[in-house]
Design a protein around this motif. Structure first.
Motif, PDB file in Angstrom:
ATOM      1  N   LEU A 216      18.440  40.420   8.812  1.00  0.00           N
ATOM      2  CA  LEU A 216      18.457  38.968   8.771  1.00  0.00           C
ATOM      3  C   LEU A 216      17.640  38.439   7.603  1.00  0.00           C
ATOM      4  CD1 LEU A 216      17.999  37.958  12.519  1.00  0.00           C
ATOM      5  CD2 LEU A 216      20.104  38.301  11.232  1.00  0.00           C
ATOM      6  N   ASP A 217      18.205  37.476   6.924  1.00  0.00           N
ATOM      7  CA  ASP A 217      17.509  36.740   5.877  1.00  0.00           C
ATOM      8  C   ASP A 217      17.466  35.283   6.337  1.00  0.00           C
ATOM      9  OD1 ASP A 217      16.525  35.592   3.601  1.00  0.00           O
ATOM     10  OD2 ASP A 217      18.267  36.031   2.334  1.00  0.00           O
ATOM     11  N   ILE A 218      16.373  34.902   7.012  1.00  0.00           N
ATOM     12  CA  ILE A 218      16.252  33.566   7.591  1.00  0.00           C
ATOM     13  C   ILE A 218      15.554  32.655   6.593  1.00  0.00           C
ATOM     14  CG2 ILE A 218      15.298  32.192   9.473  1.00  0.00           C
ATOM     15  CD1 ILE A 218      15.549  34.603  11.284  1.00  0.00           C
ATOM     16  N   ARG A 219      16.235  31.589   6.221  1.00  0.00           N
ATOM     17  CA  ARG A 219      15.712  30.668   5.212  1.00  0.00           C
ATOM     18  C   ARG A 219      15.550  29.278   5.820  1.00  0.00           C
ATOM     19  NH1 ARG A 219      17.978  32.682  -0.611  1.00  0.00           N
ATOM     20  NH2 ARG A 219      17.765  34.916  -0.160  1.00  0.00           N
ATOM     21  N   ILE A 220      14.361  28.737   5.711  1.00  0.00           N
ATOM     22  CA  ILE A 220      14.032  27.460   6.345  1.00  0.00           C
ATOM     23  C   ILE A 220      14.383  26.307   5.408  1.00  0.00           C
ATOM     24  CG2 ILE A 220      12.209  26.092   7.401  1.00  0.00           C
ATOM     25  CD1 ILE A 220      13.024  28.683   8.905  1.00  0.00           C
ATOM     26  N   GLN A 221      15.062  25.306   5.968  1.00  0.00           N
ATOM     27  CA  GLN A 221      15.532  24.159   5.196  1.00  0.00           C
ATOM     28  C   GLN A 221      14.832  22.880   5.653  1.00  0.00           C
ATOM     29  OE1 GLN A 221      17.777  24.957   2.753  1.00  0.00           O
ATOM     30  NE2 GLN A 221      17.564  27.066   3.537  1.00  0.00           N
ATOM     31  N   GLU A 222      14.721  21.927   4.748  1.00  0.00           N
ATOM     32  CA  GLU A 222      14.185  20.605   5.057  1.00  0.00           C
ATOM     33  C   GLU A 222      15.319  19.684   5.503  1.00  0.00           C
ATOM     34  OE1 GLU A 222      11.040  19.638   4.974  1.00  0.00           O
ATOM     35  OE2 GLU A 222      10.106  21.369   3.982  1.00  0.00           O
ATOM     36  N   TRP A 223      15.020  18.759   6.428  1.00  0.00           N
ATOM     37  CA  TRP A 223      16.041  17.820   6.886  1.00  0.00           C
ATOM     38  C   TRP A 223      16.437  16.832   5.788  1.00  0.00           C
ATOM     39  CZ3 TRP A 223      19.014  18.446  10.916  1.00  0.00           C
ATOM     40  CH2 TRP A 223      18.561  19.181  12.017  1.00  0.00           C
ATOM     41  N   THR A 224      15.492  16.447   4.949  1.00  0.00           N
ATOM     42  CA  THR A 224      15.799  15.492   3.890  1.00  0.00           C
ATOM     43  C   THR A 224      16.838  16.077   2.935  1.00  0.00           C
ATOM     44  OG1 THR A 224      13.561  14.590   4.006  1.00  0.00           O
ATOM     45  CG2 THR A 224      14.840  14.118   2.017  1.00  0.00           C
ATOM     46  N   GLY A 225      17.943  15.375   2.774  1.00  0.00           N
ATOM     47  CA  GLY A 225      18.993  15.809   1.858  1.00  0.00           C
ATOM     48  C   GLY A 225      19.843  16.961   2.353  1.00  0.00           C
ATOM     49  N   ILE A 226      19.732  17.307   3.632  1.00  0.00           N
ATOM     50  CA  ILE A 226      20.401  18.520   4.114  1.00  0.00           C
ATOM     51  C   ILE A 226      21.922  18.396   4.141  1.00  0.00           C
ATOM     52  CG2 ILE A 226      20.282  17.910   6.564  1.00  0.00           C
ATOM     53  CD1 ILE A 226      19.910  21.428   4.937  1.00  0.00           C
TER      54      ILE A 226
ATOM     55  N   HIS B 221      23.306  45.665   5.877  1.00  0.00           N
ATOM     56  CA  HIS B 221      24.035  44.459   5.514  1.00  0.00           C
ATOM     57  C   HIS B 221      23.199  43.247   5.903  1.00  0.00           C
ATOM     58  CE1 HIS B 221      27.427  47.067   4.814  1.00  0.00           C
ATOM     59  NE2 HIS B 221      27.310  47.535   6.045  1.00  0.00           N
ATOM     60  N   THR B 222      23.146  42.281   5.030  1.00  0.00           N
ATOM     61  CA  THR B 222      22.298  41.121   5.239  1.00  0.00           C
ATOM     62  C   THR B 222      23.112  39.936   5.735  1.00  0.00           C
ATOM     63  OG1 THR B 222      20.783  41.816   3.496  1.00  0.00           O
ATOM     64  CG2 THR B 222      20.713  39.494   4.152  1.00  0.00           C
ATOM     65  N   VAL B 223      22.615  39.296   6.783  1.00  0.00           N
ATOM     66  CA  VAL B 223      23.186  38.053   7.282  1.00  0.00           C
ATOM     67  C   VAL B 223      22.204  36.938   6.919  1.00  0.00           C
ATOM     68  CG1 VAL B 223      24.098  36.813   9.282  1.00  0.00           C
ATOM     69  CG2 VAL B 223      24.195  39.314   9.216  1.00  0.00           C
ATOM     70  N   THR B 224      22.661  36.006   6.108  1.00  0.00           N
ATOM     71  CA  THR B 224      21.801  34.908   5.663  1.00  0.00           C
ATOM     72  C   THR B 224      21.929  33.747   6.640  1.00  0.00           C
ATOM     73  OG1 THR B 224      22.067  35.572   3.347  1.00  0.00           O
ATOM     74  CG2 THR B 224      21.274  33.322   3.779  1.00  0.00           C
ATOM     75  N   VAL B 225      20.788  33.309   7.162  1.00  0.00           N
ATOM     76  CA  VAL B 225      20.762  32.273   8.196  1.00  0.00           C
ATOM     77  C   VAL B 225      19.898  31.113   7.711  1.00  0.00           C
ATOM     78  CG1 VAL B 225      20.206  31.754  10.604  1.00  0.00           C
ATOM     79  CG2 VAL B 225      20.982  34.059   9.965  1.00  0.00           C
ATOM     80  N   TRP B 226      20.485  29.913   7.716  1.00  0.00           N
ATOM     81  CA  TRP B 226      19.714  28.709   7.416  1.00  0.00           C
ATOM     82  C   TRP B 226      19.309  28.027   8.721  1.00  0.00           C
ATOM     83  CZ3 TRP B 226      22.220  25.347   2.985  1.00  0.00           C
ATOM     84  CH2 TRP B 226      22.150  26.060   1.770  1.00  0.00           C
ATOM     85  N   LEU B 227      18.010  27.886   8.923  1.00  0.00           N
ATOM     86  CA  LEU B 227      17.499  27.141  10.061  1.00  0.00           C
ATOM     87  C   LEU B 227      16.630  25.997   9.553  1.00  0.00           C
ATOM     88  CD1 LEU B 227      16.466  30.034  12.500  1.00  0.00           C
ATOM     89  CD2 LEU B 227      18.637  28.784  12.388  1.00  0.00           C
ATOM     90  N   MET B 228      16.509  24.953  10.353  1.00  0.00           N
ATOM     91  CA  MET B 228      15.790  23.764   9.937  1.00  0.00           C
ATOM     92  C   MET B 228      14.294  23.886  10.226  1.00  0.00           C
ATOM     93  SD  MET B 228      18.253  22.310   8.572  1.00  0.00           S
ATOM     94  CE  MET B 228      17.233  20.960   7.980  1.00  0.00           C
ATOM     95  N   LYS B 229      13.519  23.229   9.386  1.00  0.00           N
ATOM     96  CA  LYS B 229      12.074  23.251   9.534  1.00  0.00           C
ATOM     97  C   LYS B 229      11.661  22.746  10.914  1.00  0.00           C
ATOM     98  CE  LYS B 229       7.823  21.497   7.412  1.00  0.00           C
ATOM     99  NZ  LYS B 229       7.252  20.618   6.362  1.00  0.00           N
TER     100      LYS B 229
END
Length: 418
Positions: free
Chosen positions: A61-71, A29-37
């Motif tokens: 874990l599916d860790i996806r990196i996000q940008e602060w701009t527009g978050i 089972h996949t847990v999707t995690v958004w973390l900031m750059k």
């Protein structure tokens, strides 16, 4: 979210991926995690992922990196989404949490935080913005705050043998440092985060809620005392009264070699030394002094909380990730790796070996965040505190200007954010 993965189908677009079925026929089972750059290094995330998947063998874990701009808008959209790749755990800035709580789309994590997450030791500057009433929605992850970066050689030359521990001593030492063409301190006139700490130290607030309405409170006696101290300190340097610490960047001003102190996050020391290698080994750190030597001054605490969307279909797995990331093992490793303050006062000793981070941790124990209302974003959009500071430092009557700024804050806090 807890999703069934067919054999030979792999998770993509992440720092860590899983594929197929576990031995014995159990679905992964996949847990999707958004973390900031830049919140965590790739190496840290790889180590964490390996450990988490080893100890939770039915989860990936599916860790996806996000940008602060527009978050903010991106997170709001994700909180409304029911797509398969919607996040189950999201890192958000501590002062952003009230906006998402106001949308009514975050999971209530009160029971988990009360049971075994060490809630009673959380840093207040991270915990308070994540809370509404008696419910906890944001779980503290890591923090950072301002300290005083100083020139050890200039302190020694002025006969100052140790950093000041009280505000009065700080003023006295700064006056001593104003010699030989040096500035005792460089403090920009619109550094409202630093001002906030002085206001809080005096028992004042930027704004307060009464009868379900928020009002600006810069005109209270306590808040005015905070501004009075700021004015005395700022006058001991040549900081511009009509701009903030980024205009010009104070790292460059300090690197010029004629400034004894600035108030900044300790990580700025690296930029200073890059611009002036001659300052290598000459920089020190101490917490912003308080009114008495009993405790450091109150400071604005920034950092991140972790939240869980209501639309997750596996809150149990999501909270397992949060429990691991914010637990003592991985939270202290993150703090050491990234030079952060750990999320609990009881973990402060983990960063004792880093003088700048240790100074941050001492201040963070008494740190605060901006007023806990989603409308505070409207205040910062056209911040009346900055103009108030400039006018007072330019000689205007503090009480009159504080009333004017407080009215503007009240108007902004009444804004409908939609």
């Amino acid at each position: 979210m807890r999703r069934r993965l067919l054999a030979l189908i792999c998770v993509t677009g992440s720092l860590a991926s899983g594929c197929g079925l576990l031995p014995g026929g159990h679905d992964r089972h996949t847990v999707t995690v958004w973390l900031m750059k830049d919140s965590a290094s790739k190496e840290f995330l790889a180590r964490f992922t390996e450990d988490f998947e080893r100890t939770h063998d039915d989860q990936r874990l599916d860790i996806r990196i996000q940008e602060w701009t527009g978050i903010v808008e991106k997170v709001r959209k994700a909180l409304r989404s029911h797509a398969k790749d919607a996040p189950d755990v999201i890192e958000v800035g501590n002062t952003q949490v009230p906006q998402y709580v106001d949308d009514g789309r975050l999971a209530d994590l009160t029971l988990e935080s009360m049971r075994d997450w060490g809630k009673e030791h959380w840093l207040p500057g991270l915990a308070e913005p994540g809370k509404e009433g008696n419910k906890q929605y944001g779980v503290p992850w890591y923090a950072a705050n301002r300290v005083v970066i100083y020139r050890k050689d200039l302190f020694e030359r002025a006969g100052i043998t140790e950093p000041p521990k009280t505000r009065d001593a700080w003023l006295g030492d700064t006056e001593k440092l104003n010699s030989g063409g040096d500035q005792g301190i460089y403090l920009a006139g619109q550094d409202w985060y630093t001002l906030s700490g002085f206001i809080w130290d005096e028992g004042g607030e930027l704004a307060q809620e009464k009868d379900y309405e928020w009002r600006g409170t810069l005109d209270t006696p306590a808040a005015l005392r905070g501004m009075a101290f700021y004015r005395r300190l700022q006058a001991l340097g040549e900081g511009p009264v009509d701009s903030d610490e980024e205009h010009p960047p104070q790292a460059g001003v300090f690197a010029g070699g004629k400034v004894a102190q600035i108030v900044a996050v300790p990580g700025l020391a690296q930029a200073i030394v890059q611009q002036n290698p001659g300052l290598k080994g000459k920089l020190g750190f101490f917490p912003v002094p308080g009114r008495s030597a009993a405790r450091p001054g109150t400071v604005f605490t920034g950092g991140s909380d972790l939240v869980v969307p209501q639309n997750t279909d596996d809150q149990f797995a999501a909270t397992a990730v949060i429990g691991a990331l914010t637990g003592a093992k991985w939270d202290t490793e993150l703090a050491r790796t990234m030079n952060y303050v750990p999320n609990k006062t009881t973990l402060a000793e983990a960063v004792d070996g880093e003088p700048g981070v240790a100074a941050m941790a001492a201040g963070a124990a008494h740190g605060r965040a901006t007023p806990n209302t989603p409308q505070w974003a409207a205040v910062e959009a056209d911040n009346p505190i900055k103009g108030y500071m400039t006018r007072v430092l330019g000689g205007a009557d503090p009480a009159t200007e504080a009333r004017r700024a407080s009215r503007k804050i009240t108007e902004a806090l009444a804004t409908d954010l939609g």
